[in-house]
Design an enzyme around this catalytic site. Sequence first.
Site, PDB file in Angstrom:
ATOM      1  N   ASP A 194      18.973 -26.716 -40.746  1.00 58.30           N
ATOM      2  CA  ASP A 194      17.970 -25.705 -40.411  1.00 58.30           C
ATOM      3  C   ASP A 194      16.642 -25.803 -41.146  1.00 58.30           C
ATOM      4  O   ASP A 194      15.675 -25.195 -40.734  1.00 58.30           O
ATOM      5  CB  ASP A 194      18.579 -24.306 -40.636  1.00 58.30           C
ATOM      6  CG  ASP A 194      17.801 -23.211 -39.933  1.00 58.30           C
ATOM      7  OD1 ASP A 194      17.187 -23.497 -38.902  1.00 58.30           O
ATOM      8  OD2 ASP A 194      17.806 -22.079 -40.424  1.00 58.30           O
ATOM      9  N   CYS A 232      25.827 -20.706 -18.176  1.00 57.04           N
ATOM     10  CA  CYS A 232      25.285 -19.342 -18.141  1.00 57.04           C
ATOM     11  C   CYS A 232      25.392 -18.719 -16.748  1.00 57.04           C
ATOM     12  O   CYS A 232      25.535 -17.499 -16.623  1.00 57.04           O
ATOM     13  CB  CYS A 232      23.821 -19.334 -18.581  1.00 57.04           C
ATOM     14  SG  CYS A 232      23.576 -19.505 -20.360  1.00 57.04           S
ATOM     15  N   CYS A 250      24.202 -14.948 -15.242  1.00 57.26           N
ATOM     16  CA  CYS A 250      24.192 -13.943 -16.304  1.00 57.26           C
ATOM     17  C   CYS A 250      22.803 -13.842 -16.946  1.00 57.26           C
ATOM     18  O   CYS A 250      22.168 -14.854 -17.245  1.00 57.26           O
ATOM     19  CB  CYS A 250      25.229 -14.295 -17.365  1.00 57.26           C
ATOM     20  SG  CYS A 250      25.287 -13.139 -18.747  1.00 57.26           S
ATOM     21  N   CYS A 271      21.702 -11.577 -22.210  1.00 56.17           N
ATOM     22  CA  CYS A 271      20.905 -11.774 -23.415  1.00 56.17           C
ATOM     23  C   CYS A 271      19.442 -11.426 -23.180  1.00 56.17           C
ATOM     24  O   CYS A 271      18.767 -10.896 -24.073  1.00 56.17           O
ATOM     25  CB  CYS A 271      21.042 -13.205 -23.929  1.00 56.17           C
ATOM     26  SG  CYS A 271      20.495 -14.489 -22.770  1.00 56.17           S
ATOM     27  N   CYS A 307      17.098  -7.869 -25.012  1.00 49.99           N
ATOM     28  CA  CYS A 307      15.993  -8.026 -25.963  1.00 49.99           C
ATOM     29  C   CYS A 307      15.094  -6.786 -25.980  1.00 49.99           C
ATOM     30  O   CYS A 307      14.521  -6.422 -24.943  1.00 49.99           O
ATOM     31  CB  CYS A 307      15.167  -9.254 -25.623  1.00 49.99           C
ATOM     32  SG  CYS A 307      13.789  -9.527 -26.768  1.00 49.99           S
ATOM     33  N   CYS A 346       9.503 -11.845 -30.822  1.00 55.95           N
ATOM     34  CA  CYS A 346      10.908 -11.839 -31.262  1.00 55.95           C
ATOM     35  C   CYS A 346      11.036 -11.078 -32.582  1.00 55.95           C
ATOM     36  O   CYS A 346      10.304 -11.350 -33.545  1.00 55.95           O
ATOM     37  CB  CYS A 346      11.404 -13.270 -31.419  1.00 55.95           C
ATOM     38  SG  CYS A 346      13.061 -13.407 -32.122  1.00 55.95           S
ATOM     39  N   CYS A 385      17.457  -9.901 -35.967  1.00 54.89           N
ATOM     40  CA  CYS A 385      17.939  -9.136 -34.811  1.00 54.89           C
ATOM     41  C   CYS A 385      19.102  -9.898 -34.186  1.00 54.89           C
ATOM     42  O   CYS A 385      19.039 -11.122 -34.039  1.00 54.89           O
ATOM     43  CB  CYS A 385      16.805  -8.958 -33.797  1.00 54.89           C
ATOM     44  SG  CYS A 385      17.276  -8.082 -32.281  1.00 54.89           S
TER      45      CYS A 385
END
Length: 345
Positions: free
Chosen positions: A135, A189, A192, A195, A199, A215, A242
């Site tokens: 990361d 996915c 769908c 998600c 948000c 975001c 979040c």
Amino acid sequence: MKSGSDLKEKLVTQALAEGFVACRVCRPWDVPQVPERLGAFLQAGYHGQMSWMAERAHWRADPSVLWPEARSVVMLAESYKPEHDPTEILRYPQSGAISVYAQNKDYHDLVKKRLKRLARWLIAEAGGEVKVFVDTAPVPEKALGQAAGLGWQGKHTNLVSQDWGNWAFLGSVFTTLDLPTDGAEVDHCGSCRACLTACPTNAFPAPYQLDARRCISYLTIEHKGPVDEDLRALLGNRIYGCDDCLAACPWNKFAVAASDIRYAAREELKAPALADLAVLDDTAFRALFSGSPIKRIGRDRFVRNVLYAIGNSAQPSLLSVARDLVEDPDPAVADAARWAVERLS
């Protein structure tokens, strides 16, 4: 001399023994779609203040440039599935909502140590050279994860798996060894949109696209200075990160428990009182979040977030807490305090 398939089988077994939930292999050049997608993301300005994304785009766009000698990328996933419903805290506006991954030890340290142990095992077993990443380097982990078959990038742009949902950290071991690869995963996915609709700030311009500037994770962690006023009310009581889009994914019904107890939430961070967090000075902030990824953003940005949550709380009892910070030395904190006072008044 072990065959490539024998070594690969032992590698997967060793990775699972280390605590990873999955281990797959691809080539560094197996992500030809990344340059175009990254270019479009940067061109649209979706990266906001994250200038490092543009500065290191030549590496992030092509992992084979990052280390030309690498022949294989071992992609690994480590579960951090929460033991509680991460959206429950949103019902308690007097408390701060901290993203699941940050409620205990910093995953960068935990995952990297596991990666290094696995890399040392690989060198001892088969030689070659290795580099590990988690990361913090310009590596397109999610794209490589899909290329290796770990999962697919969902409509929220995070990696999703049919085997472990989307509660997972990703890590990679680049190696000069020529290991057998796994096939890429396909998108599951379907129609769908859970998600996307979850948000709070409409941060997805379209499926599979994220505008980081809207975001909440970006706004509470990466964004420096005051947050746009039209977004502050949408933050609710989220003070660090979040989880809404992740929590909404139906594939989480297959999520597996985290193997490391250090990912389990610290009791004092499950529902911390905003009143207690707002009064933290730098020393108290560092003490409370020692060993936590939250420590990285510093006291000022954190208290700024807490004051936005106080302004959204509709709790008159917090008015005096906000008033005490309207003259804070940090301009963003003082601005957030004044905004909170106005909201609560």
